[in-house]
Design a protein around this motif. Sequence first.
Motif, mmCIF file in Angstrom:
data_model
loop_
_atom_site.group_PDB
_atom_site.id
_atom_site.type_symbol
_atom_site.label_atom_id
_atom_site.label_comp_id
_atom_site.label_asym_id
_atom_site.label_seq_id
_atom_site.Cartn_x
_atom_site.Cartn_y
_atom_site.Cartn_z
ATOM 1 N N GLU A 1 0.818 -1.204 0.000
ATOM 2 C CA GLU A 1 0.000 0.000 0.000
ATOM 3 C C GLU A 1 0.859 1.263 0.000
ATOM 4 O O GLU A 1 0.521 2.259 -0.647
ATOM 5 N N GLY A 2 1.986 1.219 0.739
ATOM 6 C CA GLY A 2 2.870 2.367 0.779
ATOM 7 C C GLY A 2 3.520 2.634 -0.567
ATOM 8 O O GLY A 2 3.640 3.790 -0.997
ATOM 9 N N GLU A 3 3.942 1.574 -1.253
ATOM 10 C CA GLU A 3 4.553 1.746 -2.567
ATOM 11 C C GLU A 3 3.552 2.284 -3.580
ATOM 12 O O GLU A 3 3.880 3.134 -4.411
ATOM 13 N N VAL A 4 2.325 1.777 -3.511
ATOM 14 C CA VAL A 4 1.289 2.264 -4.432
ATOM 15 C C VAL A 4 0.986 3.730 -4.164
ATOM 16 O O VAL A 4 0.838 4.537 -5.090
ATOM 17 N N PHE B 1 2.953 5.987 -2.804
ATOM 18 C CA PHE B 1 4.100 6.797 -3.215
ATOM 19 C C PHE B 1 4.157 6.934 -4.736
ATOM 20 O O PHE B 1 4.406 8.018 -5.275
ATOM 21 N N PHE B 2 3.879 5.841 -5.436
ATOM 22 C CA PHE B 2 3.933 5.844 -6.892
ATOM 23 C C PHE B 2 2.838 6.726 -7.496
ATOM 24 O O PHE B 2 3.063 7.456 -8.458
ATOM 25 N N ASN B 3 1.631 6.649 -6.902
ATOM 26 C CA ASN B 3 0.494 7.362 -7.487
ATOM 27 C C ASN B 3 0.421 8.825 -7.087
ATOM 28 O O ASN B 3 -0.080 9.654 -7.861
ATOM 29 N N THR B 4 0.879 9.167 -5.883
ATOM 30 C CA THR B 4 0.710 10.530 -5.384
ATOM 31 C C THR B 4 2.010 11.334 -5.410
ATOM 32 O O THR B 4 2.065 12.410 -6.014
ATOM 33 N N VAL B 5 3.048 10.827 -4.772
ATOM 34 C CA VAL B 5 4.306 11.577 -4.696
ATOM 35 C C VAL B 5 4.991 11.637 -6.055
ATOM 36 O O VAL B 5 5.311 12.713 -6.585
ATOM 37 N N GLU B 6 5.214 10.467 -6.657
ATOM 38 C CA GLU B 6 5.854 10.432 -7.971
ATOM 39 C C GLU B 6 4.878 10.787 -9.098
ATOM 40 O O GLU B 6 5.317 11.206 -10.176
ATOM 41 N N ASN B 7 3.577 10.564 -8.843
ATOM 42 C CA ASN B 7 2.535 10.872 -9.828
ATOM 43 C C ASN B 7 2.824 10.210 -11.178
ATOM 44 O O ASN B 7 2.730 10.837 -12.239
ATOM 45 N N LYS B 8 3.157 8.933 -11.126
ATOM 46 C CA LYS B 8 3.475 8.197 -12.346
ATOM 47 C C LYS B 8 2.323 7.279 -12.794
ATOM 48 O O LYS B 8 2.498 6.476 -13.703
ATOM 49 N N SER B 9 1.174 7.426 -12.141
ATOM 50 C CA SER B 9 0.059 6.562 -12.516
ATOM 51 C C SER B 9 -0.399 6.795 -13.944
ATOM 52 O O SER B 9 -1.004 5.921 -14.568
ATOM 53 N N SER B 10 -0.094 7.988 -14.487
ATOM 54 C CA SER B 10 -0.501 8.276 -15.861
ATOM 55 C C SER B 10 0.194 7.377 -16.864
ATOM 56 O O SER B 10 -0.245 7.275 -18.018
ATOM 57 N N GLU B 11 1.277 6.718 -16.454
ATOM 58 C CA GLU B 11 1.951 5.794 -17.355
ATOM 59 C C GLU B 11 1.068 4.608 -17.716
ATOM 60 O O GLU B 11 1.312 3.926 -18.709
ATOM 61 N N GLU C 1 -9.239 3.677 -12.172
ATOM 62 C CA GLU C 1 -9.786 2.336 -12.338
ATOM 63 C C GLU C 1 -10.958 2.186 -11.384
ATOM 64 O O GLU C 1 -10.941 2.725 -10.272
ATOM 65 N N ILE C 2 -11.953 1.438 -11.810
ATOM 66 C CA ILE C 2 -13.160 1.300 -11.003
ATOM 67 C C ILE C 2 -12.854 0.653 -9.660
ATOM 68 O O ILE C 2 -13.501 0.954 -8.646
ATOM 69 N N ARG C 3 -11.843 -0.213 -9.613
ATOM 70 C CA ARG C 3 -11.529 -0.896 -8.356
ATOM 71 C C ARG C 3 -11.022 0.067 -7.293
ATOM 72 O O ARG C 3 -11.081 -0.239 -6.093
ATOM 73 N N PHE C 4 -10.526 1.226 -7.706
ATOM 74 C CA PHE C 4 -10.019 2.193 -6.740
ATOM 75 C C PHE C 4 -11.136 2.738 -5.847
ATOM 76 O O PHE C 4 -10.870 3.151 -4.709
ATOM 77 N N ILE C 5 -12.359 2.766 -6.346
ATOM 78 C CA ILE C 5 -13.458 3.343 -5.569
ATOM 79 C C ILE C 5 -14.441 2.270 -5.103
ATOM 80 O O ILE C 5 -15.571 2.594 -4.724
ATOM 81 N N PHE C 6 -14.020 1.022 -5.102
ATOM 82 C CA PHE C 6 -14.875 -0.043 -4.562
ATOM 83 C C PHE C 6 -15.306 0.226 -3.123
ATOM 84 O O PHE C 6 -16.434 -0.117 -2.743
#
Length: 230
Positions: free
Chosen positions: A43-46, A48-58, A138-143
């Motif tokens: 959860e911490g890596e996700v 950090f990847f999605n918010t701090v690094e903001n690389k989810s757009s990849e 992704e829809i699973r993010f708001i489950f």
Amino acid sequence: TMLIRREMTIVQALQTGVVTGVISLVITVPTDSILWRRWLWPEGEVLFFNTVENKSSEWGTSPWYWYVTPALPKAMLLTSLLVPLSVIRIPEMIETWVRKRTEKNASITYNYFDARVVPFVLPIICFVGLYSKLPHKEIRFIFPALPMLNLSAALGLARLHSAAFPVRKEKEEGHVEESSKKTRIPSYLTKFLFLCGLGCVFVTFAGSSMFMAVSARNYPGGEALALLQR
């Protein structure tokens, strides 16, 4: 929700969050680390990847309104139409309109907004709003939001049921007090609306069952479970 209802202070909420978070990490981090053969906090890596690094757009991007327009209606199907009824008193609005049309010189005021469910729905709206700021969606993010939205849909259906089958009040003498037919919504209309609400539930159940059957066949995790059962 408990903060909005003042059932818990901010300090108590922080204490509860810290204690439960530490307990969860103590249990999950060693387990995940053993499975992945390295120290890992998924959860911490996700985060950090999605918010701090903001690389989810990849992994692809979607517009900010994606969760509201295609995602949630697809997840809830027709029951999404019942959610507004938990907050807006639509049957009561129709009844007031009928009374104003039938009663002369009628001065009728009514509160068409039901605020009882707002403390429970407002955190969900904020939750979906924050996730809408991330470019990758992704829809699973708001489950986690779906159970409370389903509860709101159930309250909306309950409002239609109450309008279709109103509870009659009894006078002190024991006689039943009935409202004038001219000042109430026609029974066939309220029953029709309630049947439409039930239809939304049945159609959603059928659609969800179909989607589940399809997902079990085209999702790798479903294939893995099928092989495990064999």
